[in-house]
Design an enzyme around this catalytic site. Structure first.
Site, PDB file in Angstrom:
ATOM      1  CG  HIS A 367      -1.958   1.036   1.213  1.00  0.00           C
ATOM      2  ND1 HIS A 367      -2.671   1.396   2.324  1.00  0.00           N
ATOM      3  CD2 HIS A 367      -2.410   1.841   0.227  1.00  0.00           C
ATOM      4  CE1 HIS A 367      -3.514   2.364   2.017  1.00  0.00           C
ATOM      5  NE2 HIS A 367      -3.373   2.651   0.754  1.00  0.00           N
ATOM      6  CD  GLU A 608      -4.166  -9.995 -13.323  1.00  0.00           C
ATOM      7  OE1 GLU A 608      -3.447  -9.343 -12.556  1.00  0.00           O
ATOM      8  OE2 GLU A 608      -5.325 -10.355 -13.047  1.00  0.00           O
ATOM      9  CG  ASP A 632       0.219 -10.204 -10.917  1.00  0.00           C
ATOM     10  OD1 ASP A 632       1.205 -10.396 -10.191  1.00  0.00           O
ATOM     11  OD2 ASP A 632      -0.860  -9.759 -10.486  1.00  0.00           O
ATOM     12  CB  CYS A 679      -2.856  -1.628 -16.832  1.00  0.00           C
ATOM     13  SG  CYS A 679      -3.745  -3.090 -16.301  1.00  0.00           S
TER      14      CYS A 679
END
Length: 767
Positions: A367, A608, A632, A679
């Site tokens: 985070h 992913e 990923d 992305c």
């Protein structure tokens, strides 16, 4: 032997510095193997020689005085071969090299094993005996196992001890120049600043070293903290007196005796009088006693380590409370350094003074890292070997592109990075004029640029940079900053803000993607291998009550705006997609029955994982769009955890296999005439953006801070030249070669300003 091995590793892991690590190692190994000699030779980078750093059995005066060249002696042979050498009579071996000050002519039996860390030989661990004999297989296996266990600990301790000098401990003026530490690049950019060490409340391990200019004040604060803890313990003992046995009450007497003026406080005062601040003195004394008691064989005595650490935490809590009232003077270019960086720590530094972030632990997807990227603050995470306690006030360069940190940089290094900082600022200023212009090539090919967001603060920045939509809105972030699952109404308000701000531009909201390295404090997921575990769509399909509440909130938030797109993360099978679509349809029906004017939004999936790559066309028949999560996808294709600093060098966005997979996905989706976006970090790199455009991606979604550079790159070339670049790259078979080709091509396109000059010993970074 296993018990002995565990005890040695445990003792070494708590040692305060490299010298202690080596002393414990040679002493315990000599005792465990019942040999006359155990020694450690470590490779010295400056001299290029293996230096005797510790011994038990040889002449102690030889330590740090005796050394061997890389190709000298049996020690050099062990290091050269990177394998054990077990000899009955070392003196008869052709490689034997006599060292007169060690007294080793008395010893015949020799066993040496390399100490290896990440393919590098750090040194050689040696045992010797006077008797002519070969060490047996179990002894060799013990030493090899111990060496493997110790390698990481020694590497860490060596890095920590690399700045230790004969000068005052913690004096940043004594640091060697250009100390470099590698971590994980978490937020791009370069900053030259001054370190401020942030410590966690009541965490002894995170207390930094600091010198004090006011010994009397530190002594006074220590006395006040000790007095408060004594009173606390006395009060607790009094309140529990009627409910405890005599033996249990005696524990409180033990605590108070430890806090007696002739006990632990005496040692703390001595360290303060030597110049340490109170918290640092407390940490050193407490942890030293904890190590001593933990090493004791007697179970009762070893348990006292817990009591001592508890006392230390109590005292530290009061010292930190005293310091809360003191004004902290943050430098203008503060670089916050923490053992574990948390979002709350970012608020410690006054606005306008936080210029960089470094975390010993943590990942690029934590985070705190996500917040850093959103705020445009250069950040490096996972710098595991950084001796953070000793660095308060040290000069530092944070390279958020390569994931490197340079401590006490030389004038030459500062000048080199200063040019990068200046060039970046010039480019940023010049690119502001592109805000309202489209990303269109010289020959008229238009490529929409969207942004990745997750915070309310991202909205104005994204719009200022000219974003044409949101390609990835991370819905888990509002979940992460709460202490319980947000209600449907809470989520609705959050989503409505994003949708309104961008209307009528599209906003792609990813359904809750928790698990892996994105945990919720109130919904813990503990697994052996979280990246391959219960995460993404797997969690939400197993908890339809969570999924339905979120989808209902999204749909209600889009009412009247109709710019919502829903995206499903971590899909691996058609059945997952079909089940999610059924639930979305049900949510639409329920809301219409409740009177809401809801239109079903476009729904897409994220590619992913490798399993999804080869089902792209099948997925495309079920959904409205395809989006690739390249970060990923890259780590799963290469079997490399991108947040693990030990293998970060193997994570390569331009690996040929990754590029082939990206090429395959877009062509498979286009066969079904479905829109494909991407992305990930590769899209945020100018060279990568040109390759993706040439492959045929319909949209690139990047961080708002990177958007102007990508737009400039696209506007500076023709689509035809981008296609030629892609064809050239397809013929290459190594990620480094592809990097080099991209850098050279960008320069040929007149985009040299978008590439960064290489620092010494640095691999080619993303362009």
């Amino acid at each position: 032997m296993l018990k002995v091995l565990r005890q040695i590793v445990q003792d070494v892991s708590t040692a305060p510095d490299l010298n202690a690590v080596l002393a414990i190692t040679v002493g315990r190994v000599q005792k465990a193997m019942k040999t006359e000699v155990c020694s450690v030779f470590l490779f010295n980078q400056d001299s290029g020689r293996y230096v005797l750093r510790a011994t038990m059995g040889l002449n102690a005066a030889a330590v740090d005085e005796v050394s061997l060249a890389k190709d000298e002696g049996i020690v050099g042979l062990v290091a050269k071969r990177a394998e054990p050498i077990n000899l009955e009579d070392a003196s008869s071996h052709p490689a034997f090299h006599y060292l007169d000050v060690t007294g080793e002519e008395l010893f015949h039996a020799f066993l040496g094993v390399p100490i290896m860390h990440q393919r590098k030989v750090l040194g050689v661990l040696v045992v010797q005996q006077q008797e002519r004999r070969r060490f047996d297989e179990s002894e060799e296996a013990f030493l090899v196992t111990l060496s493997a266990q110790l390698a990481g600990i020694i590497a860490h301790a060596y890095a920590t001890g690399a700045i230790q000098t004969a000068g005052e401990k913690g004096e940043v003026s004594q640091l060697r120049s250009d100390l470099r530490y590698d971590g994980v690049a978490a937020a791009g950019g370069v900053v030259i600043g001054e370190i401020v060490v942030a410590s966690l409340p009541s965490d002894l391990d995170s207390v930094p070293d600091k010198q004090t200019a006011d010994v009397a004040l530190e002594l006074t604060q220590l006395e006040q903290a000790l007095l408060a803890v004594r009173e606390e313990i006395g009060l607790v003992a009094e309140n529990l007196a009627g409910r405890l046995s005599k033996d249990e009450r005696a524990l409180f007497d033990v605590y108070l005796r430890m806090l007696d003026d002739n006990g632990l406080p005496l040692e703390m005062r001595a360290k303060i009088e030597q110049g340490s601040w109170a918290q640092g003195a407390l940490r050193e004394v407490i942890l030293e006693h904890v190590r001593a008691f933990s090493a004791m064989d007697d179970p009762y005595l070893s348990e006292r380590a817990t009591d001592i650490k508890d006392l230390g935490k109590r005292i530290l809590q009061h010292l930190q409370e005293d310091n809360n009232g003191r004004h902290l003077d943050y430098p203008e270019n503060a670089v916050l350094l923490a053992d574990e960086l948390t979002p709350a720590m970012l608020g410690l530094v006054p606005e306008g003074k936080l210029s960089g972030l470094i975390s010993i632990t943590g990942s690029g997807n934590s985070h705190a890292a996500i917040l850093a990227r959103s705020m445009g603050i250069p950040t490096v995470m996972g710098v595991v070997d950084l001796p953070y306690r000793r660095l308060n006030g040290a000069a530092v360069i944070v390279d958020g592109y390569s994931g490197r940190v340079y401590i006490n940089p030389s004038v030459e290094l500062v000048q080199a990075f200063s040019r990068i900082v200046i060039d970046e600022q010039v480019v940023t200023d010049e690119l502001r004029v592109l805000r309202d212009l489209p990303a269109i090539t010289k020959d008229g090919y238009r490529l929409p640029l969207w942004v990745n967001t997750g915070l309310a603060a991202d909205v104005p920045r994204s719009l200022e940079q000219g974003a044409e939509g949101i390609g990835l809105y991370r819905t888990e972030i509002p979940f992460m900053i709460r202490d319980s699952f947000p209600s449907e109404q809470d989520q609705l308000e959050s989503y409505r803000t994003q949708l309104q701000a961008f209307a009528p531009l599209p906003v792609t909201m990813r359904t809750l993607d928790i698990g892996g390295d994105k945990a919720l404090p109130y919904f813990p997921i503990k697994e052996e291998n979280p990246s391959l575990g219960w995460r993404g769509i797997r969690v939400t399909l197993d908890h339809p009550e969570i999924f339905m509440v979120q989808v209902r909130a999204m749909l209600r938030a889009s009412e009247g705006l109709d710019n919502l797109r829903i995206m499903l993360p971590m899909v691996t099978s058609v059945s997952e997609v079909e089940e999610a679509l059924r639930q979305i349809d049900r949510a639409c029906e329920e809301l219409r029955e409740e009177g809401y004017q809801i239109k079903k939004p476009p729904v897409g999936v994220m590619i992913e994982v490798p399993a999804a790559v080869y089902q792209t066309r099948r997925f495309a028949r079920l959904v409205d769009f395809i989006s690739v999560g390249s970060n990923d996808l890259t780590q799963y294709l290469l079997a490399v955890d991108r947040n693990n600093p030990r293998v970060a060098g193997l994570y390569a966005s331009y690996h040929p296999a990754v590029l082939k997979a990206l090429d395959f996905i877009v062509h498979e989706a286009h066969k079904e005439r479905k829109h494909v976006s991407i992305c990930g970090e590769i899209a945020a790199d100018p060279g990568g953006a040109l390759l993706l455009m040439a492959m045929g991606y319909d949209v690139l979604s990047v961080n708002a801070n990177n958007l102007p550079k990508i737009k400039f790159a696209i506007r500076s070339v023709s689509f035809a030249r981008a296609r030629q670049l892609l064809l050239s790259v397809r013929s290459l078979h190594d990620a480094d070669d592809i990097h080099q080709e991209l850098r050279q091509s960008l320069k040929a396109f007149g985009l040299a300003r978008l590439t960064r000059p290489l620092m010494p010993d640095q691999k080619i970074p993303p362009c």
